[in-house]
Design a protein around this motif. Structure first.
Motif, short mmCIF file in Angstrom:
data_model
loop_
_atom_site.label_atom_id
_atom_site.label_comp_id
_atom_site.label_asym_id
_atom_site.label_seq_id
_atom_site.Cartn_x
_atom_site.Cartn_y
_atom_site.Cartn_z
N ILE A 293 45.87 34.20 3.32
CA ILE A 293 46.10 32.92 2.64
C ILE A 293 47.18 32.12 3.36
O ILE A 293 47.02 30.92 3.61
CB ILE A 293 46.50 33.17 1.17
N GLU A 294 48.27 32.77 3.72
CA GLU A 294 49.38 32.09 4.39
C GLU A 294 48.94 31.52 5.75
O GLU A 294 49.43 30.48 6.18
CB GLU A 294 50.55 33.05 4.57
N LYS A 295 48.02 32.20 6.39
CA LYS A 295 47.52 31.74 7.70
C LYS A 295 46.94 30.33 7.58
O LYS A 295 47.26 29.46 8.41
CB LYS A 295 46.45 32.72 8.19
N TYR A 296 46.10 30.10 6.58
CA TYR A 296 45.46 28.80 6.44
C TYR A 296 46.32 27.80 5.67
O TYR A 296 46.08 26.59 5.74
CB TYR A 296 44.10 28.96 5.77
N ASP A 297 47.31 28.29 4.95
CA ASP A 297 48.21 27.44 4.18
C ASP A 297 49.23 26.77 5.11
O ASP A 297 49.33 25.54 5.15
CB ASP A 297 48.92 28.29 3.12
N THR A 298 49.96 27.56 5.86
CA THR A 298 51.01 27.02 6.73
C THR A 298 51.05 27.65 8.11
O THR A 298 51.78 27.18 8.98
CB THR A 298 52.40 27.23 6.08
N GLY A 299 50.28 28.71 8.33
CA GLY A 299 50.38 29.44 9.60
C GLY A 299 49.80 28.71 10.78
O GLY A 299 50.27 28.88 11.92
N ILE A 300 48.77 27.90 10.56
CA ILE A 300 48.14 27.14 11.64
C ILE A 300 47.91 25.71 11.16
O ILE A 300 47.79 25.46 9.96
CB ILE A 300 46.80 27.77 12.09
N ASP A 301 47.85 24.77 12.08
CA ASP A 301 47.54 23.39 11.71
C ASP A 301 46.24 22.90 12.34
O ASP A 301 45.80 21.78 12.07
CB ASP A 301 48.69 22.44 12.04
N LYS A 302 45.63 23.75 13.17
CA LYS A 302 44.36 23.40 13.79
C LYS A 302 43.49 24.65 13.90
O LYS A 302 44.00 25.78 13.97
CB LYS A 302 44.57 22.81 15.19
N ILE A 303 42.19 24.44 13.92
CA ILE A 303 41.22 25.50 14.18
C ILE A 303 40.43 25.09 15.41
O ILE A 303 39.80 24.02 15.41
CB ILE A 303 40.29 25.73 12.97
N ASN A 304 40.51 25.90 16.45
CA ASN A 304 39.88 25.54 17.73
C ASN A 304 40.34 24.17 18.22
O ASN A 304 39.55 23.38 18.76
CB ASN A 304 38.35 25.58 17.61
N GLY A 305 41.64 23.89 17.99
CA GLY A 305 42.22 22.64 18.46
C GLY A 305 41.93 21.43 17.59
O GLY A 305 42.29 20.30 17.95
N ILE A 306 41.30 21.63 16.44
CA ILE A 306 40.89 20.52 15.57
C ILE A 306 41.62 20.62 14.23
O ILE A 306 41.64 21.69 13.61
CB ILE A 306 39.36 20.54 15.34
N PRO A 307 42.23 19.52 13.73
CA PRO A 307 42.88 19.56 12.41
C PRO A 307 41.87 19.93 11.33
O PRO A 307 40.67 19.65 11.44
CB PRO A 307 43.37 18.12 12.23
N PHE A 308 42.35 20.55 10.25
CA PHE A 308 41.45 20.93 9.15
C PHE A 308 42.15 20.73 7.82
O PHE A 308 43.35 20.92 7.69
CB PHE A 308 40.98 22.38 9.30
N GLU A 309 41.37 20.30 6.82
CA GLU A 309 41.92 20.01 5.49
C GLU A 309 42.33 21.29 4.77
O GLU A 309 43.30 21.32 4.03
CB GLU A 309 40.91 19.25 4.65
N GLY A 310 41.57 22.35 4.97
CA GLY A 310 41.85 23.60 4.29
C GLY A 310 40.64 24.51 4.34
O GLY A 310 39.68 24.26 5.10
N VAL A 311 40.67 25.57 3.54
CA VAL A 311 39.56 26.51 3.49
C VAL A 311 39.28 26.87 2.03
O VAL A 311 40.09 26.61 1.13
CB VAL A 311 39.86 27.80 4.28
#
Length: 331
Positions: A293-311
Motif C-alpha cells: 500500500i505504501e508503495k503506491y501511496d507515497t513510495g513512487i510517483d510514476k509507473i514506467n516513467g508515467i504519472p498515475f492517479e492511484g491504484v
C-alpha cells in the motif's frame, strides 16, 4: 462514503522539519496542524480529501489555496484532509459527539465531482438500484477490514469519467433492458458523447446482452472513459490519448453486489471472455502488505516513467483505492 465527520485524534507527533507544526493521525490519515493545537483523544471535525469546501469563515483560509481538499506536502511531510476544531466549525453547543457522525450536510462540505462533458444527454438517474462508483480510500478502513496476507490484484486507477453499461433481464430471463450511464445519470438511447461512442466502438452492449442471456444473469460493467476532452489535467497521462474505455468492475444486479476477485463474474474473467479492455493489471495474485500500500501511496510517483492517479486493490471481499499523494497534490 464519509465527507466530513466527528472523529478523535489517534496520535500526535512533532513535525520532523518544522518547530511550529505537529502531525496528527485521524482514522488512517495523517494531517499537519499547528504545534500543540491537539492532543490524543481530542474530538475534532475531519474533512476528507476530494471534497469541496463551503463559503464559511472557518474554511476561508483553506479556500485561499484551493477549493478542493487534496494532498499537500509541507516541509517534506504529506498532509491529507483537514482537521478542524468542533467549536470553530459549529456555533453553539454540539450535541452529537460520537466518533463517525457524518456532519457534511451540517457544515456545507460536498463531494468533489470532476466536470462532465457538456454534451451529455441524460434521461434520468442510475436505474435498477445501480450505485454510484465510489470506492473507499484505504485510510477510511479499519485495520481488520484490510485483508493483509491475502492474494490480491493491483489495478491502475484511470483518471477519466465513470461509465456503466448494463443489461437487466426480465423475470422470464428472455428479454432484456440495456443502457449506458455516467457516474450518476443514464443517457438517452440516441445520445452521442464520449461515453456512448466508446461503448459503440466496442459493441459492448450487444456483447453484454448476449453474455447475460447465456448465463441467466443481469450485470453492469463499470469502467472509465478517457482521452481527449476528458479530465484534461496536464499531469493526466490518459488525457492526450484517443478516446477509449477501460473496465474495472462488474456489478451483479441480481445479487445487488460487486463480483469480487474469485467470483464467477469477476471483471477480469468476464472481459477476457467478451474481448473487452480492462484497466491495466499492475500486479496479479500478490500478497497484500502494508508495504504494498505504501508503495503506491507515497513510495513512487510514476509507473514506467508515467504519472498515475492511484491504484485499486481487489480482494475476495471487495476492493479499495490507494490515491497517489504526489499526483493528487498536483490536481
Amino acid at each position: 462514503m464519509k465527507l466530513a465527520s466527528i472523529e478523535s485524534i489517534v496520535s500526535v507527533v512533532k513535525h520532523p522539519n518544522a518547530d511550529s507544526l505537529d502531525i496528527v493521525q485521524v482514522l488512517g490519515y495523517k494531517a499537519i496542524v499547528r504545534r500543540d493545537q491537539y492532543k490524543v483523544g481530542d474530538k475534532i471535525v475531519f474533512i476528507q480529501p476530494d471534497t469541496v469546501l463551503p463559503d464559511a469563515p472557518w474554511a476561508a483560509m483553506y479556500k485561499a489555496k484551493s477549493n478542493r481538499v487534496k494532498a499537500i506536502k509541507l516541509r517534506g511531510s504529506w498532509s491529507m484532509g483537514i482537521v478542524e476544531s468542533i467549536l470553530n466549525v459549529f456555533t453553539g453547543v454540539v450535541e452529537f459527539m460520537v466518533d463517525g457522525t457524518e456532519v457534511s450536510h451540517l457544515i456545507g462540505v460536498t463531494k468533489y465531482e470532476p466536470p462532465a462533458p457538456a454534451d451529455n444527454s441524460a434521461k434520468g438517474l442510475l436505474p435498477y438500484g445501480i450505485p454510484k462508483t465510489d470506492q473507499e480510500r484505504y485510510q477510511n478502513l479499519k485495520e481488520e477490514e484490510i485483508p493483509y496476507g491475502e492474494l490480491v490484484d493491483v489495478t491502475l486507477k484511470v483518471d477519466g469519467q465513470s461509465l456503466t453499461a448494463y443489461c437487466k433481464r426480465n423475470e422470464q430471463g428472455i428479454n432484456v433492458s440495456t443502457g449506458i450511464c455516467g457516474r450518476t445519470l443514464e443517457f438517452k438511447d440516441d445520445a452521442s458523447n464520449n461515453y456512448t461512442r466508446a461503448v459503440e466502438k466496442l459493441q459492448l452492449v450487444d456483447k453484454l446482452a448476449a453474455y447475460c442471456i447465456d448465463n441467466n444473469v443481469s450485470l453492469a460493467l463499470r469502467g472509465e472513459s478517457y482521452g481527449k476532452g476528458i479530465q484534461a489535467f496536464k499531469e493526466n497521462p490518459h488525457a492526450s490519448l484517443e478516446n477509449g474505455l477501460a473496465l474495472f468492475s462488474v456489478f451483479d444486479m441480481d445479487r445487488m453486489q460487486y463480483a469480487n476477485k474469485g467470483d464467477r463474474f469477476y471483471f477480469v474473467d468476464v472481459c477476457a471472455e467478451l474481448g473487452l479492455p480492462t484497466v491495466t493489471i499492475l500486479e496479479k495474485d500478490v500478497v497484500l502488505t502494508k508495504e504494498l500500500i505504501e508503495k503506491y501511496d507515497t513510495g513512487i510517483d510514476k509507473i514506467n516513467g508515467i504519472p498515475f492517479e492511484g491504484v485499486v486493490i481487489n480482494h475476495s471481499k471487495g476492493s479499495f483505492k490507494v490515491i497517489n499523494k504526489d499526483y493528487d497534490s498536483k490536481k
